[in-house]
Write a protein that holds these residues in place. Structure first.
Motif, short mmCIF file in Angstrom:
data_model
loop_
_atom_site.label_atom_id
_atom_site.label_comp_id
_atom_site.label_asym_id
_atom_site.label_seq_id
_atom_site.Cartn_x
_atom_site.Cartn_y
_atom_site.Cartn_z
N ASN A 152 0.84 -1.19 0.00
CA ASN A 152 0.00 0.00 0.00
C ASN A 152 0.88 1.24 0.00
O ASN A 152 1.77 1.37 0.83
N VAL A 153 0.60 2.14 -0.93
CA VAL A 153 1.36 3.39 -1.06
C VAL A 153 0.40 4.56 -0.92
O VAL A 153 -0.65 4.59 -1.56
N GLY A 154 0.76 5.54 -0.07
CA GLY A 154 -0.07 6.72 0.07
C GLY A 154 -0.81 6.76 1.38
O GLY A 154 -0.30 6.35 2.42
N VAL A 155 -2.06 7.22 1.33
CA VAL A 155 -2.80 7.51 2.55
C VAL A 155 -3.11 6.25 3.35
O VAL A 155 -3.09 6.28 4.59
N ASP A 156 -3.40 5.12 2.67
CA ASP A 156 -3.68 3.91 3.45
C ASP A 156 -2.43 3.42 4.17
O ASP A 156 -2.50 2.82 5.25
N GLU A 173 -2.69 12.94 -9.44
CA GLU A 173 -2.73 13.18 -8.00
C GLU A 173 -3.58 12.06 -7.40
O GLU A 173 -4.73 11.87 -7.78
N LEU A 174 -2.99 11.30 -6.47
CA LEU A 174 -3.68 10.13 -5.92
C LEU A 174 -3.73 10.17 -4.40
O LEU A 174 -2.84 10.73 -3.76
N MET A 175 -4.76 9.54 -3.87
CA MET A 175 -4.80 9.28 -2.43
C MET A 175 -3.95 8.07 -2.10
O MET A 175 -3.18 8.07 -1.15
N ALA A 235 -7.21 5.21 13.41
CA ALA A 235 -6.18 5.88 12.62
C ALA A 235 -6.77 6.53 11.38
O ALA A 235 -6.40 7.66 11.01
N ALA A 236 -7.70 5.84 10.72
CA ALA A 236 -8.35 6.40 9.53
C ALA A 236 -9.11 7.68 9.87
O ALA A 236 -9.10 8.65 9.10
N ALA A 237 -9.76 7.69 11.02
CA ALA A 237 -10.51 8.87 11.45
C ALA A 237 -9.60 10.07 11.68
O ALA A 237 -10.01 11.23 11.54
N GLN A 238 -8.36 9.80 12.03
CA GLN A 238 -7.40 10.87 12.27
C GLN A 238 -6.70 11.34 11.00
O GLN A 238 -6.42 12.52 10.83
N ILE A 239 -6.42 10.40 10.09
CA ILE A 239 -5.60 10.70 8.91
C ILE A 239 -6.43 11.20 7.72
O ILE A 239 -6.09 12.19 7.06
N LEU A 240 -7.53 10.52 7.42
CA LEU A 240 -8.27 10.81 6.19
C LEU A 240 -8.84 12.23 6.10
O LEU A 240 -8.81 12.83 5.02
N PRO A 241 -9.38 12.80 7.20
CA PRO A 241 -9.92 14.16 7.08
C PRO A 241 -8.88 15.21 6.69
O PRO A 241 -9.25 16.31 6.24
N LYS A 242 -7.61 14.92 6.82
CA LYS A 242 -6.57 15.87 6.43
C LYS A 242 -6.51 16.07 4.92
O LYS A 242 -5.95 17.07 4.44
N GLY A 243 -7.07 15.11 4.17
CA GLY A 243 -7.15 15.25 2.73
C GLY A 243 -5.83 15.18 2.00
O GLY A 243 -5.67 15.72 0.90
N ASP A 258 -0.23 5.64 5.34
CA ASP A 258 -0.20 6.59 6.45
C ASP A 258 -1.11 6.11 7.58
O ASP A 258 -0.77 6.23 8.77
N VAL A 259 -2.26 5.55 7.21
CA VAL A 259 -3.18 5.02 8.22
C VAL A 259 -2.55 3.83 8.94
O VAL A 259 -2.64 3.71 10.16
N ALA A 260 -1.90 2.94 8.19
CA ALA A 260 -1.25 1.78 8.80
C ALA A 260 -0.15 2.20 9.77
O ALA A 260 0.00 1.63 10.86
N ALA A 261 0.62 3.21 9.38
CA ALA A 261 1.68 3.71 10.26
C ALA A 261 1.10 4.30 11.55
O ALA A 261 1.62 4.06 12.64
N ARG A 262 0.02 5.07 11.40
CA ARG A 262 -0.61 5.64 12.59
C ARG A 262 -1.25 4.56 13.45
O ARG A 262 -1.19 4.62 14.69
N ALA A 263 -1.83 3.54 12.82
CA ALA A 263 -2.45 2.44 13.58
C ALA A 263 -1.42 1.71 14.43
O ALA A 263 -1.70 1.30 15.56
N SER A 264 -0.21 1.54 13.90
CA SER A 264 0.84 0.85 14.67
C SER A 264 1.24 1.66 15.90
O SER A 264 1.66 1.10 16.91
N GLU A 265 1.08 2.99 15.83
CA GLU A 265 1.36 3.83 16.99
C GLU A 265 0.24 3.75 18.02
O GLU A 265 0.48 3.86 19.23
#
Length: 304
Positions: free
Chosen positions: A136-140, A190-192, A164-172, A142-149
């Motif tokens: 997975n490359v990109g925002v998902d 431009e990709l998510m 983690a998704a609730a914290q990361i995704l709204p940043k757009g 980022d979500v995985a990285a935040r979830a591990s924290e």
């Protein structure tokens, strides 16, 4: 057949070793000469140990006892070895790979694993290694990285990913990337995110690539363009359930590709999550290695 249990003592917040050892010893009572247990000491050590075992043993069945990262390390260590089989014993919190099978609880049953039969499946190859399930490359990622924290004894698995998704995704956040399908001209967008898949699931149960197969000789790639506003939670729910490919709403934002090779370049700093392990990413070619791994499917389970 030699049975080698590669156990990550840190998996499951340190509970894996205490939980799994008595079960292994009980299941193999009377066959002490036919199995051994190896406690991992890091990714590189695990890879080297498995490679050496493949070189000096006859037929070996490796039981990867840990999270997705442990499984990936064992896979990397045995890749290309004709005498090796991989059995997955999930002891982590996400355990996305075993969701690709019926009765996934059987993968934690050592007796059913021992009675399991190996079958050839595909593996994904990228510049830095191999993937059994998904990259997975990109925002998902980022979500995985935040979830591990976020993960703890109380918050784990899907709950950690949803938080983690609730914290990361709204940043757009989006990333400028360029991709090529089966050697075609690169397309810059431009990709998510981009999910390069062998299996269906990522992120503790998100069915991002619902048409994927472990043994069809192809990879499935799901590309998501920028999504904002009220569309985001609706599309996220579909992405989690695996219904996004049947959604009229998703047609505007999602491109789903069935291919043998895929190349991706990032024009700005971004990270990649390879079977749960997060690292920096700039560019890579991805390809399918058909029927290149002998995977043990435990008694009572089958691919979905």
């Amino acid at each position: 057949m030699k049975h080698v249990f590669v156990v990550n003592p840190a998996a499951g917040h340190g509970a894996a070793l205490d939980n799994i050892l008595p079960i292994i010893h009980k299941a193999l009572t009377g066959f002490e000469d036919d199995y051994e247990i190896h406690r991992t000491m890091g990714a590189n050590e695990t890879i080297l140990y498995c490679r050496q075992k493949c070189s000096f043993e006859g037929d070996v069945r490796f039981y990867a006892c840990g999270g997705d990262g442990t499984i990936n390390n064992v896979l990397t260590g045995i890749a290309g070895a004709p005498n090796a089989e991989l059995a997955v014993v999930p002891c982590g919190t996400g355990n996305d790979f075993v969701r690709n099978f019926t009765n996934p609880e059987n993968f934690r049953n050592i007796e059913k694993q021992i009675k399991g039969v190996s079958t050839p499946i595909d593996v994904l190859k990228c510049r830095d290694g191999y993937a059994l399930n998904m990259l997975n490359v990109g925002v998902d990622c980022d979500v995985a990285a935040r979830a591990s924290e976020i993960k703890s004894d109380k918050i784990k698995g899907t709950a950690a990913y949803l938080m983690a998704a609730a914290q990361i995704l709204p940043k757009g956040k989006t990333y400028k990337m360029a991709y090529s399908i089966d050697g075609s001209e690169f397309v810059e967008e431009e990709l998510m995110l981009a999910a390069i898949a062998n299996g269906h699931f990522c992120g503790g149960g998100f069915k991002s690539c619902p048409n994927a197969s472990l043994s069809d000789g192809y990879m499935d790639v799901c590309i998501v363009k920028p999504v904002k506003g009220l569309t985001l939670p609706v599309l996220l729910a579909q992405y989690r359930a695996g219904t996004h490919l049947n959604s009229k709403l998703a047609e505007k934002y999602i491109k789903y590709i069935h291919c043998r090779s895929f190349s991706l370049k990032a024009s700005e700093p971004v990270k990649i999550c390879c079977d749960g392990e997060v690292t920096d990413f700039s560019e890579s070619d991805f390809e399918v290695l058909p029927a290149s791994l002998k995977l043990v499917i435990p008694e009572g389970s089958m691919p979905i």
